[in-house]
Design an enzyme around this catalytic site. Structure first.
Site, PDB file in Angstrom:
ATOM      1  N   ARG A   1     -28.343  11.076  42.922  1.00  0.00           N
ATOM      2  CA  ARG A   1     -26.918  11.371  43.076  1.00  0.00           C
ATOM      3  C   ARG A   1     -26.167  10.049  43.183  1.00  0.00           C
ATOM      4  O   ARG A   1     -26.432   9.256  44.091  1.00  0.00           O
ATOM      5  CB  ARG A   1     -26.739  12.205  44.354  1.00  0.00           C
ATOM      6  CG  ARG A   1     -25.384  12.822  44.555  1.00  0.00           C
ATOM      7  CD  ARG A   1     -25.436  13.813  45.710  1.00  0.00           C
ATOM      8  NE  ARG A   1     -26.186  15.013  45.339  1.00  0.00           N
ATOM      9  CZ  ARG A   1     -25.642  16.180  44.982  1.00  0.00           C
ATOM     10  NH1 ARG A   1     -24.339  16.320  44.982  1.00  0.00           N
ATOM     11  NH2 ARG A   1     -26.394  17.200  44.659  1.00  0.00           N
TER      12      ARG A   1
ATOM     13  N   HIS B   1     -43.062   7.319  42.104  1.00  0.00           N
ATOM     14  CA  HIS B   1     -42.130   8.152  41.329  1.00  0.00           C
ATOM     15  C   HIS B   1     -40.662   7.868  41.658  1.00  0.00           C
ATOM     16  O   HIS B   1     -39.830   7.672  40.769  1.00  0.00           O
ATOM     17  CB  HIS B   1     -42.386   9.641  41.590  1.00  0.00           C
ATOM     18  CG  HIS B   1     -43.805  10.058  41.409  1.00  0.00           C
ATOM     19  ND1 HIS B   1     -44.631   9.497  40.471  1.00  0.00           N
ATOM     20  CD2 HIS B   1     -44.543  11.007  42.038  1.00  0.00           C
ATOM     21  CE1 HIS B   1     -45.823  10.081  40.536  1.00  0.00           C
ATOM     22  NE2 HIS B   1     -45.788  10.986  41.481  1.00  0.00           N
TER      23      HIS B   1
END
Ligand code: NDP
Length: 481
Positions: A357, A251
């Site tokens: 991020r 993932h």
């Protein structure tokens, strides 16, 4: 019949979907709720025939009851009636996975249905919702007994596809003579998430963003997976899997790849997958030098939450299984050379969050030299959000800098829209013949090549000792922030 990439055949009327392992946990929690979701939103044709296959002696009524708590309300209501109609499309065949008998009965049921509907070119989808140990057994039987030789077959295979490079290649080798590449749909359910799919749009439909995502402007790229719960009840599975296999090799690597790959030459499924593979090939295989921190959760500070080893389902009471890992990656290409790429994942932490991020560099000159750098952040979970930090002047007389968030929370922006869940997207895609969001063999191969040396290290005789961190904390000390 061979499909071309540009014209996938859409399965619409009279498709047969067979769910192997229909009595299991995944079917109950994901497959049936997704199928019902698609049906109730008008995205699964009512002429579809769903045949469940498993060894257990269960009824369709029992399957219905067990999946009900996991089904979402439809946007148009009247769900009880819809549910009844939906389950009228479902039948159940009890059979073994490794002998012909059940598959012959399955084939009879499929052919009866297709004959009754006057189907000339069968469209069949086989969903392997079974443990990986029997993927190949079921796949071989599908080919032998129920493959649509005069139509189109698609086989959806659950994860994990192997647990290291060798076992993944072994499975690939087993599947190769059975099905063509475009017939196999290997799931990584993160690729079904609407917000993960949005990453490509965010980057490439907003060129100003993509043009600034490079070593000149970006300080670091960080992917975070935080789960506020431990291995509770799943210790047997988790202890042989660990956090790296559970979420990092698949993932999180998918998120990282989509965020850092070059723009695909087109929207074509293989162009997208080519771009992903190209990027993965620019990464160095992971080993001891990439490990920043490893940990295993202990008791919570208040003593209420058990440590990993206290979990009844963790049988090896000396297990060094990692419930937390922080890694750094290096991407050797013009865009990312020298930029720290950080991936962290942990269970039993203080938050429930999955995010990427992109940390911009500091402004090193001019009138706002040194001002707080920008960040571009995507939260995939729990609330899909994209935001960017933005420097502005604070209101009032003073020339004071203020950093605000340019925020797009999807629930607010698209209040009335039905947003499909991951499994809804993936099953829908398989019916549409769209395989961009399924994992290709070469992609699987490179990702296992990257992670297998690391797995050998953390599971080998010189494995690092995991630091024990309190359940509910931010993880081991010394992680990069
Ligand atoms: P289960 O353990 O519930 O197995 C599914 C079904 O397969 C069972 O109901 C059982 O059916 C049959 N089965 C179980 N063990 C064996 C065995 N050793 N030999 C033969 N048949 C067996 O698995 P899940 O439903 O949890 O998962 C199915 C697949 O989905 C797996 O590949 C898993 O990795 C993947 N997955 C599951 C997730 C989840 O949330 N559960 C999440 C992501 C992926 P019967 O005995 O009736 O034939």
């Amino acid at each position: 019949m061979t499909q071309t990439n540009s014209e996938p055949v859409k399965f619409e009327k009279d498709t047969v979907l067979v769910i192997f392992g229909a009595s299991g946990d995944l079917a109950k929690k994901e497959t049936f709720p997704a199928l019902f979701g698609l049906y109730s939103e008008g995205c699964l044709d009512p002429s579809t025939k769903i045949i469940c296959y498993a060894r257990s002696n269960v009824t369709v009524e029992q399957l219905k009851k067990s999946c009900l708590p996991y089904c979402r309300k439809s946007t148009t209501g009247n769900d009880e009636v819809k549910m009844k109609k939906f389950f009228n499309m479902v039948s159940y065949i009890q059979g073994q996975y490794d002998t012909d008998d059940g598959y012959i009965r399955l084939n009879d049921a499929i052919e009866d249905f297709e004959h009754e509907r006057g189907v000339q070119e069968p469209h069949r989808v086989f969903y392997l919702a079974v443990p990986p140990s029997i993927f190949l057994t079921v796949a071989s039987q599908v080919k032998k007994n129920v493959y649509a030789y005069n139509g189109i077959t698609r086989v959806i295979v659950e994860k994990p596809f192997g647990d290291d490079l060798e076992s993944s290649r072994e499975l690939q080798k087993g599947f190769k003579p059975l099905f063509r590449a475009e017939e196999i749909y290997k799931i990584d359910h993160f690729l079904g998430k609407d917000d993960v799919r949005r990453l490509l749009t965010a980057r490439f439909a907003n060129p100003f963003l993509n043009q600034s995502w490079n070593k000149e402007n970006i300080e670091s790229v960080q992917v975070w997976f935080k789960e506020p719960f431990g291995a509770e009840g799943r210790g047997g599975f988790f202890d042989s899997t660990g956090i790296i296999r559970d979420v990092m090799q698949n993932h999180l690597l998918q998120i990282l790849t989509l965020a850092t790959m070059e723009e695909p030459v087109s929207n074509d499924a293989d162009a997208i997958r080519d771009a992903k593979v190209e990027l993965l090939k620019c990464m160095e295989p992971l080993g001891p030098k990439n490990v920043v921190a490893v940990g295993q959760y202990g008791k919570s500070v208040d003593g209420k939450k058990p440590s990993y080893l206290d979990d009844d389902t963790v049988l090896n009471k000396e297990s060094k299984c990692l419930t937390f890992t922080e890694l750094t990656f290096a991407i050797h290409n013009d865009r990312w050379e020298g930029v720290p790429i950080i991936m962290r994942a942990g269970k039993g932490l203080d938050e429930d969050r999955v995010e990427i991020r992109i940390q911009y560099k500091k402004n090193t000159s001019g009138m706002f030299e040194g001002c707080t750098p920008n960040q571009f952040v995507i939260h995939f979970h729990p609330e899909p959000t994209i935001f960017m930090t933005f420097n502005t002047k604070a209101p009032g007389f003073a020339d004071k800098l203020h950093q605000i968030k340019l925020d797009m929370t999807y629930d607010q922006q698209y209040k009335k829209e039905w947003v499909p869940e991951a499994y809804e997207c993936l099953i829908y895609d398989a019916f549409q013949g769209k395989y961009a969001n399924y994992v290709r063999d070469d992609e699987l191969d490179v990702s296992w090549s990257l992670f297998t040396p690391l797995l050998k290290y953390v599971e080998g005789p010189n494995a690092p000792q995991p630091e024990i961190y309190p359940y509910g904390s931010t993880g081991p000390k010394g992680i990069l922030e």
